[in-house]
Design a protein around this motif. Structure first.
Motif, PDB file in Angstrom:
ATOM      1  N   SER A 160       0.854  -1.179   0.000  1.00 59.75           N
ATOM      2  CA  SER A 160       0.000   0.000   0.000  1.00 59.75           C
ATOM      3  C   SER A 160       0.896   1.236   0.000  1.00 59.75           C
ATOM      4  CB  SER A 160      -0.952  -0.002   1.203  1.00 59.75           C
ATOM      5  OG  SER A 160      -1.958   0.988   1.024  1.00 59.75           O
ATOM      6  N   SER A 199      -3.206   5.939   0.014  1.00 56.00           N
ATOM      7  CA  SER A 199      -4.369   5.268   0.605  1.00 56.00           C
ATOM      8  C   SER A 199      -4.695   5.804   1.997  1.00 56.00           C
ATOM      9  CB  SER A 199      -4.118   3.754   0.687  1.00 56.00           C
ATOM     10  OG  SER A 199      -4.017   3.199  -0.600  1.00 56.00           O
ATOM     11  N   LYS A 258      -6.582  -0.138  -7.812  1.00 56.11           N
ATOM     12  CA  LYS A 258      -7.511   0.936  -7.485  1.00 56.11           C
ATOM     13  C   LYS A 258      -8.807   0.681  -8.242  1.00 56.11           C
ATOM     14  CE  LYS A 258      -5.501   4.828  -7.378  1.00 56.11           C
ATOM     15  NZ  LYS A 258      -4.705   5.960  -7.939  1.00 56.11           N
ATOM     16  N   GLU A 300     -13.250   1.809  -2.400  1.00 58.02           N
ATOM     17  CA  GLU A 300     -12.541   0.607  -1.969  1.00 58.02           C
ATOM     18  C   GLU A 300     -13.062  -0.628  -2.699  1.00 58.02           C
ATOM     19  OE1 GLU A 300     -13.702  -1.407   1.894  1.00 58.02           O
ATOM     20  OE2 GLU A 300     -14.405   0.625   2.316  1.00 58.02           O
ATOM     21  N   PRO A 301     -12.179  -1.541  -3.012  1.00 57.73           N
ATOM     22  CA  PRO A 301     -12.627  -2.786  -3.641  1.00 57.73           C
ATOM     23  C   PRO A 301     -13.321  -3.674  -2.619  1.00 57.73           C
ATOM     24  CG  PRO A 301     -10.266  -2.862  -3.210  1.00 57.73           C
ATOM     25  CD  PRO A 301     -10.724  -1.478  -2.851  1.00 57.73           C
ATOM     26  N   VAL A 343      -1.674  -1.003  -3.482  1.00 59.84           N
ATOM     27  CA  VAL A 343      -3.008  -0.429  -3.342  1.00 59.84           C
ATOM     28  C   VAL A 343      -2.894   1.081  -3.191  1.00 59.84           C
ATOM     29  CG1 VAL A 343      -5.081  -0.332  -1.904  1.00 59.84           C
ATOM     30  CG2 VAL A 343      -3.898  -2.522  -2.262  1.00 59.84           C
ATOM     31  N   GLN A 346      -5.775   4.041  -2.999  1.00 63.76           N
ATOM     32  CA  GLN A 346      -7.144   4.559  -3.072  1.00 63.76           C
ATOM     33  C   GLN A 346      -7.104   6.057  -2.818  1.00 63.76           C
ATOM     34  OE1 GLN A 346     -10.158   2.739  -0.581  1.00 63.76           O
ATOM     35  NE2 GLN A 346     -11.579   4.422  -0.961  1.00 63.76           N
ATOM     36  N   THR A 399      -9.536  -3.992   2.543  1.00 61.35           N
ATOM     37  CA  THR A 399      -8.928  -4.189   1.220  1.00 61.35           C
ATOM     38  C   THR A 399      -7.905  -5.315   1.259  1.00 61.35           C
ATOM     39  OG1 THR A 399      -9.296  -1.851   0.663  1.00 61.35           O
ATOM     40  CG2 THR A 399      -7.648  -3.060  -0.620  1.00 61.35           C
ATOM     41  N   ARG A 400      -7.102  -5.334   2.311  1.00 57.21           N
ATOM     42  CA  ARG A 400      -6.095  -6.415   2.396  1.00 57.21           C
ATOM     43  C   ARG A 400      -6.792  -7.774   2.514  1.00 57.21           C
ATOM     44  NH1 ARG A 400      -3.358  -9.120   0.719  1.00 57.21           N
ATOM     45  NH2 ARG A 400      -1.278  -9.889   1.251  1.00 57.21           N
TER      46      ARG A 400
END
Length: 307
Positions: free
Chosen positions: A19, A23, A225, A253-254, A279, A281, A298-299
């Protein structure tokens, strides 16, 4: 074993997930709207990441011994530094460009990083949205951009042993599928790699999986992203600049947005090369308590993808 449980994703053993300060809402070296660097390091480790980027030069400590100590005691390692360049403006900007690139490259190498992410200059101001120059390059400016990037790649490799990865980005001249292809076709694949940012590429209408299939040998680095398609539709309709679009929540966020990251990661794994997947964002500015819960989720999501 529960037969109704979803099958585990195949391990992505060529993908190293990390990351970045981005983020945590960090865009600038020093800004009162941003979390202190110590909190970023604490929280990125707490969220389960091992790899980080340096972010804007001067946000994290720039003294190598101190930075190594601060990252090392948290179990963190540095993948890359980031620079902004305006090489389309021609040889006259070379000395100024190299001065700022060299300091970032030196720190990146000193703390064990292997890549330098190169972002083209914005054609409009990311704070005020003022147009700084034309969004379209002339043929001569494209030549300056291509030759200048090759020169930069050679110099960074020879002086610091780093690989550059050029980052297509909204509100820059390397943005859409057509402009990314034009840039890649104009530069030497043995010298110039690409940082595929899945969110920025989708923001500008591109298909990340198709890019990997078409230009796989150019993919040197990934930024993970997603964009919120509903917000993006309004951004496109109104011609909203990137900075205000971020404040409207265009990056999400995914797995709440697009593109789907599972096929992107699978395509990247299929290249058979080791890749960082960092990552990012974009959410400048954001409340200080917002990033950590998102980073944890996310992780966890990326682990379900095999990463």
């Amino acid at each position: 074993m529960d037969p109704t449980a979803p099958a585990a994703a195949a391990p992505l053993d060529r993908i190293r997930v990390g990351s970045a300060p981005d983020s945590w809402g960090v865009w600038f070296a020093d800004d009162p709207a941003q979390v202190p660097w110590q909190r970023f390091l604490d929280e990125v480790a707490e969220a389960g990441y091992e790899w980080i980027e340096l972010g804007p030069y001067g946000y994290l400590p720039t003294e190598p011994d101190r930075l190594r100590e601060e990252t090392g005691r948290r179990g963190l390692r540095v993948s890359a530094g980031t620079v902004f360049t305006a090489l389309h403006r021609g040889p006259g900007v070379w000395e100024e460009t190299w001065e700022q690139v060299a300091r970032v490259a030196e720190l990146t190498r000193a703390v064990g990083g292997t890549h330098l992410v190169v972002i083209p200059a914005f054609w409009r101001d990311d704070k005020t949205a003022e147009a700084l120059e034309s969004p379209h390059l002339t043929a001569e400016q494209w030549r300056h951009l291509a030759r200048g990037t090759e020169r930069l790649a050679d110099r960074v490799r020879d002086a610091y042993g780093l690989t550059i990865a050029v980052h297509p980005h909204a509100d820059t001249h390397i943005d859409t599928e057509a402009n990314v292809a034009r840039f890649l076709d104009a530069t030497d694949p043995r010298r110039v790699g690409l940082c595929l940012d899945t969110g920025h590429y989708a923001y500008c209408g591109g298909d990340s999986v198709e890019l990997i299939k078409t230009y796989g040998e150019r993919i040197a680095y990934l930024h993970l992203k997603q964009v919120d398609p509903a917000v993006l539709a309004g951004v496109v309709e109104r011609g909203t600049p990137f900075g205000p679009a971020v404040r409207q929540g265009v990056m999400c966020e995914p797995p709440r947005g697009v593109p789907a990251l599972e096929p992107v990661l699978a395509a990247a794994q299929g290249l058979g090369t080791d890749l960082f997947a960092i990552v990012e964002q974009d959410m400048y500015p954001c409340p200080p308590d917002q990033p950590l819960p998102i980073a944890r989720r996310t992780r966890a999501f990326l682990r379900t993808c095999g990463a």
